[in-house]
Design a protein around this motif. Structure first.
Motif, short mmCIF file in Angstrom:
data_model
loop_
_atom_site.label_atom_id
_atom_site.label_comp_id
_atom_site.label_asym_id
_atom_site.label_seq_id
_atom_site.Cartn_x
_atom_site.Cartn_y
_atom_site.Cartn_z
N SER A 1 49.45 28.88 43.60
CA SER A 1 49.12 30.34 43.04
C SER A 1 47.87 30.82 43.60
O SER A 1 47.59 31.99 43.41
CB SER A 1 49.26 30.56 41.74
OG SER A 1 48.18 29.73 40.92
N GLY A 2 47.23 30.39 44.55
CA GLY A 2 45.94 30.82 45.16
C GLY A 2 44.81 30.34 44.45
O GLY A 2 44.88 29.65 43.48
N ALA B 1 42.17 36.66 40.23
CA ALA B 1 42.65 38.02 39.54
C ALA B 1 41.50 38.58 38.87
O ALA B 1 41.08 39.67 39.05
CB ALA B 1 43.63 37.50 38.45
N ARG B 2 40.61 37.54 38.24
CA ARG B 2 39.45 38.30 37.32
C ARG B 2 38.15 38.74 38.67
O ARG B 2 37.67 39.91 38.30
CB ARG B 2 38.54 37.04 36.83
CG ARG B 2 37.43 37.67 36.25
CD ARG B 2 36.66 36.62 35.31
NE ARG B 2 37.66 36.38 33.98
CZ ARG B 2 37.62 35.42 33.18
NH1 ARG B 2 36.45 34.66 33.25
NH2 ARG B 2 38.32 35.43 32.23
#
Length: 61
Positions: free
Chosen positions: A9-10, A15-16
């Motif tokens: 998922s990377g 995302a943060r």
């Protein structure tokens, strides 16, 4: 034998990080906009054709 799988998922926390960069970009844009507005206000206040700065001067020239 140990069965390990990679993170598909990377990177963790990406995302943060994207959220923080987005907020910082907005802050940078607002800061530059405030500087532009302040420069315009300062430029109009010191214009030689304006009577307002001359009337508010404490020490005459």
């Amino acid at each position: 034998m140990i069965d390990m799988h990679g993170n598909s998922s990377g990177p963790l926390g990406i995302a943060r990080l994207c959220g923080i960069v987005g907020v910082m970009s907005v802050g940078l844009f607002l800061s530059v906009l405030a500087h532009i507005i302040a420069a315009i206000a300062w430029g109009t206040a010191v214009a030689p054709s304006s009577r307002v700065p001359r009337q508010g001067r404490a020490v005459p020239r």
